[in-house]
Design a protein around this motif. Structure first.
Motif, PDB file in Angstrom:
ATOM      1  N   LEU A 152      23.153  -6.661 -21.608  1.00  0.00           N
ATOM      2  CA  LEU A 152      23.455  -8.063 -21.359  1.00  0.00           C
ATOM      3  C   LEU A 152      24.935  -8.322 -21.555  1.00  0.00           C
ATOM      4  O   LEU A 152      25.548  -7.840 -22.504  1.00  0.00           O
ATOM      5  CB  LEU A 152      22.661  -8.969 -22.309  1.00  0.00           C
ATOM      6  CG  LEU A 152      21.135  -8.905 -22.225  1.00  0.00           C
ATOM      7  CD1 LEU A 152      20.514  -9.718 -23.352  1.00  0.00           C
ATOM      8  CD2 LEU A 152      20.653  -9.416 -20.878  1.00  0.00           C
ATOM      9  N   GLY A 161      22.553 -10.394 -17.257  1.00  0.00           N
ATOM     10  CA  GLY A 161      22.040  -9.061 -17.559  1.00  0.00           C
ATOM     11  C   GLY A 161      22.007  -8.114 -16.375  1.00  0.00           C
ATOM     12  O   GLY A 161      22.179  -8.499 -15.225  1.00  0.00           O
ATOM     13  N   THR A 162      21.786  -6.841 -16.715  1.00  0.00           N
ATOM     14  CA  THR A 162      21.594  -5.787 -15.725  1.00  0.00           C
ATOM     15  C   THR A 162      20.160  -5.295 -15.835  1.00  0.00           C
ATOM     16  O   THR A 162      19.744  -4.799 -16.885  1.00  0.00           O
ATOM     17  CB  THR A 162      22.562  -4.608 -15.980  1.00  0.00           C
ATOM     18  OG1 THR A 162      23.905  -5.083 -15.899  1.00  0.00           O
ATOM     19  CG2 THR A 162      22.354  -3.504 -14.963  1.00  0.00           C
ATOM     20  N   TRP A 163      19.393  -5.438 -14.785  1.00  0.00           N
ATOM     21  CA  TRP A 163      17.977  -5.079 -14.822  1.00  0.00           C
ATOM     22  C   TRP A 163      17.779  -3.568 -14.841  1.00  0.00           C
ATOM     23  O   TRP A 163      18.496  -2.827 -14.182  1.00  0.00           O
ATOM     24  CB  TRP A 163      17.242  -5.658 -13.609  1.00  0.00           C
ATOM     25  CG  TRP A 163      17.264  -7.150 -13.539  1.00  0.00           C
ATOM     26  CD1 TRP A 163      17.934  -7.922 -12.634  1.00  0.00           C
ATOM     27  CD2 TRP A 163      16.579  -8.053 -14.411  1.00  0.00           C
ATOM     28  NE1 TRP A 163      17.712  -9.240 -12.894  1.00  0.00           N
ATOM     29  CE2 TRP A 163      16.885  -9.355 -13.980  1.00  0.00           C
ATOM     30  CE3 TRP A 163      15.742  -7.891 -15.519  1.00  0.00           C
ATOM     31  CZ2 TRP A 163      16.386 -10.485 -14.615  1.00  0.00           C
ATOM     32  CZ3 TRP A 163      15.246  -9.011 -16.155  1.00  0.00           C
ATOM     33  CH2 TRP A 163      15.560 -10.293 -15.700  1.00  0.00           C
ATOM     34  N   LYS A 164      16.782  -3.139 -15.599  1.00  0.00           N
ATOM     35  CA  LYS A 164      16.413  -1.718 -15.616  1.00  0.00           C
ATOM     36  C   LYS A 164      15.874  -1.314 -14.253  1.00  0.00           C
ATOM     37  O   LYS A 164      16.110  -0.197 -13.768  1.00  0.00           O
ATOM     38  CB  LYS A 164      15.360  -1.471 -16.699  1.00  0.00           C
ATOM     39  CG  LYS A 164      15.075  -0.012 -16.965  1.00  0.00           C
ATOM     40  CD  LYS A 164      14.171   0.154 -18.176  1.00  0.00           C
ATOM     41  CE  LYS A 164      13.945   1.621 -18.497  1.00  0.00           C
ATOM     42  NZ  LYS A 164      13.083   1.782 -19.709  1.00  0.00           N
ATOM     43  N   ASN A 206      12.399  -5.688 -18.005  1.00  0.00           N
ATOM     44  CA  ASN A 206      13.344  -5.194 -18.986  1.00  0.00           C
ATOM     45  C   ASN A 206      14.748  -5.086 -18.400  1.00  0.00           C
ATOM     46  O   ASN A 206      14.922  -4.720 -17.229  1.00  0.00           O
ATOM     47  CB  ASN A 206      12.912  -3.819 -19.501  1.00  0.00           C
ATOM     48  CG  ASN A 206      11.669  -3.900 -20.362  1.00  0.00           C
ATOM     49  OD1 ASN A 206      11.506  -4.818 -21.159  1.00  0.00           O
ATOM     50  ND2 ASN A 206      10.776  -2.935 -20.201  1.00  0.00           N
ATOM     51  N   TYR A 207      15.726  -5.430 -19.228  1.00  0.00           N
ATOM     52  CA  TYR A 207      17.116  -5.163 -18.885  1.00  0.00           C
ATOM     53  C   TYR A 207      17.453  -3.732 -19.310  1.00  0.00           C
ATOM     54  O   TYR A 207      16.743  -3.111 -20.095  1.00  0.00           O
ATOM     55  CB  TYR A 207      18.049  -6.133 -19.614  1.00  0.00           C
ATOM     56  CG  TYR A 207      17.998  -7.548 -19.105  1.00  0.00           C
ATOM     57  CD1 TYR A 207      18.713  -7.928 -17.976  1.00  0.00           C
ATOM     58  CD2 TYR A 207      17.257  -8.516 -19.776  1.00  0.00           C
ATOM     59  CE1 TYR A 207      18.682  -9.239 -17.518  1.00  0.00           C
ATOM     60  CE2 TYR A 207      17.218  -9.829 -19.328  1.00  0.00           C
ATOM     61  CZ  TYR A 207      17.931 -10.185 -18.201  1.00  0.00           C
ATOM     62  OH  TYR A 207      17.887 -11.483 -17.748  1.00  0.00           O
ATOM     63  N   GLY A 223      21.476  -7.978 -10.632  1.00  0.00           N
ATOM     64  CA  GLY A 223      21.698  -7.071 -11.747  1.00  0.00           C
ATOM     65  C   GLY A 223      22.866  -6.136 -11.576  1.00  0.00           C
ATOM     66  O   GLY A 223      22.734  -4.927 -11.789  1.00  0.00           O
TER      67      GLY A 223
END
Length: 397
Positions: free
Chosen positions: A116, A198-201, A249-250, A348
Motif C-alpha cells: 500500500l 494499493g497494488t493488487w496481488k 489481497n494486496y 493496481g
C-alpha cells in the motif's frame, strides 16, 4: 513484541482472525478482556459516520482517528477519562504503555510490507498568541510525530491556505485540499489525514477496464469505469446477512473486503458489521472462479470528528468545559479535529499493454459478481490487523 503493543494491536483490529493467529502469544495474558471491548471502536465510528452521512459516499480511517484521539489525550487534565472513553482499561494497561504502543504501531505500519502507498499523519494548527506546553509538544512529537504550526486565525483565507499546503506537502501532493472554512471558533485545530492506494496481488488489466452503468438507486444510473478480471477469487454468499462479498489481497499484507448488499439491504448489512461478522466471513470465503467487476474511482471524505465521537461517548475533548491544562496554560482552549481520508482504487500500478481490440473472454461457467450498485469496502493491514479504511460507496462517479 511487547505485551502492551500486542494489546494495542488487538484493539485496533476489526476481525478476530488475527486474535486467533496470535492466540499462542495471548494464552495467559491478563489483557484478553480488553480486546473485545475496544475492537468495536472502528465499527462504531464507521456506523455513526454513515448514519450522519446517509445519502452520500462515506470514507473513514479508524486507525488514523484512534491515533489522533490518543495523542490529544496527552494534553488533557482528564487523560484517564479520555482513554477510558476510547475503551482502554488503565488498570491493566497504564497510560504510558498506551502511548508507547501507538508509537510502536505507527512504526510497524510504516515498516509493514502492505503493498500500500500510505501517507498518514497529524498536524496541529494554532494562533500565534497560543503557547503550548513544552511537555505536550515533546510527547506528541515523540510518540505521534505530530507537528505544531502557527496560522493567522484572523485571516482565515491565509490560514486555510497554510493548512492545505502543509498537508499537500506531507502527502506528496496526494491530498491537496482539507479546509476552506471553519464552522467552530476553535483555538486549536488538529488535522488528521490519510491517503491510501494499493497494488493488487491479482491485478486488473487496464485494457479490460470499460465504462458501464452503475445503479445509484432504482431510478438513477451513472457511467463509471469498471475494472474487470476473471480468476480464482475468495467469495462468499451470506445467507444470514443479506449480501455477497469477495476478499481481495494486496501485494504484501494489505487485504480488502468488497461487500455487496442485496437490493435495499445496505442499512441492514452496515448494522451487522462487527468483529464477529468479519471473523465469520474470513473463515467462510472460499476460492471460486469469478468474473469480477469493480468500479475504478478516487474518493475523499472530510469532516469534523466532534459529532461522530460524541455519538460513541467520547465528549471530553470537544466541549467548552474540556480540560486542556496539560496542553497549554492559556485557557479556555477549544479543539477541532478534522479528519481527511482519501482512497484511490484502480487496477493496481499495472502498465497498460497494446490491445488488439479483442474483447476480454469471460468464462460463462464462472460466477459473475458485479459491484455496479452501492457497496461497502473495508481495508485492513494484516500485519497489525489495523482498520485502515472503511467506506460506503453510493456513487463512484
Amino acid at each position: 513484541m511487547s505485551l502492551a503493543l500486542y494489546t494495542c494491536l488487538l484493539w485496533l483490529c476489526t476481525n478476530s482472525l488475527w486474535t486467533a493467529q496470535a492466540s499462542t502469544n495471548e494464552g495467559s495474558s491478563p489483557h484478553r478482556g480488553l480486546a473485545p471491548i475496544n475492537v468495536d471502536f472502528a465499527f462504531n465510528s464507521y456506523q455513526r459516520r454513515v448514519a450522519q452521512n446517509s445519502d452520500k459516499n462515506t470514507l473513514i480511517s479508524p486507525v488514523s482517528i484512534s491515533t489522533a484521539l490518543a495523542m490529544m489525550s496527552l494534553g488533557t487534565g482528564s487523560s484517564t477519562q479520555s482513554l477510558q472513553n476510547m475503551g482502554f482499561n488503565l488498570t491493566d494497561m497504564p497510560e504510558a504503555e498506551i502511548h508507547q504502543s501507538f508509537q510502536d504501531l505507527n512504526n510497524l505500519l510504516k515498516q509493514s510490507d502492505t503493498g500500500l502507498e500510505m501517507n498518514m499523519g497529524n498536524a496541529m494548527f494554532l494562533p500565534q498568541n497560543l503557547k503550548l506546553k513544552d511537555s505536550f509538544l515533546a510527547h506528541s512529537k515523540h510518540y505521534y510525530e505530530s507537528e505544531a504550526l502557527t496560522i493567522p486565525f484572523k485571516d482565515w483565507t491565509k490560514a486555510s491556505q497554510k493548512i492545505n499546503k502543509h498537508v499537500k506537502n506531507k502527502t506528496q501532493g496526494k491530498i491537496e485540499h482539507v479546509v476552506s472554512d471553519l464552522d467552530s471558533p476553535a483555538t486549536l485545530i488538529l488535522v488528521n489525514y490519510i491517503f491510501l492506494k494499493g497494488t493488487w496481488k491479482l491485478p486488473f488489466s487496464p485494457e479490460n477496464t470499460r465504462e458501464e452503468d452503475f445503479y445509484v438507486n432504482e431510478t438513477s444510473t451513472v457511467k463509471a469505469p469498471m475494472m474487470v478480471q476473471s480468476g480464482s477469487i475468495d467469495y462468499f454468499n451470506d445467507s444470514e446477512i443479506p449480501c455477497q462479498l469477495v476478499q481481495m489481497n494486496y501485494v504484501g499484507n494489505g487485504t480488502a473486503f468488497f461487500i455487496l448488499p442485496d437490493q435495499g439491504q445496505m442499512d441492514t448489512v452496515i448494522a451487522a458489521l462487527n468483529r464477529d461478522t468479519i471473523d465469520r466471513w474470513g473463515k467462510l470465503v472460499t476460492p471460486r472462479q469469478v468474473n469480477l467487476y469493480i468500479p475504478k474511482f478516487s474518493m475523499s471524505d472530510t469532516y469534523d470528528l466532534k459529532d461522530v465521537m460524541a455519538d460513541i461517548g467520547i465528549k471530553d475533548l470537544f466541549t467548552d468545559q474540556s480540560d486542556f491544562s496539560g496542553t497549554t496554560e492559556d485557557v479556555p482552549l477549544t479543539l477541532t479535529v478534522i479528519h481527511k481520508a482519501t482512497l484511490q482504487l484502480d487496477e493496481g500500478n499495472v502498465q497498460p499493454v497494446a490491445t488488439t481490440g479483442t474483447p476480454l473472454h469471460l468464462p460463462s461457467e464462472s460466477l459473475t459478481v458485479k459491484f455496479n450498485k452501492p457497496f461497502i469496502l473495508l481495508i485492513f493491514d494484516k500485519f497489525t490487523w489495523s482498520s485502515l479504511m472503511m467506506s460506503k460507496i453510493l456513487n463512484p462517479a
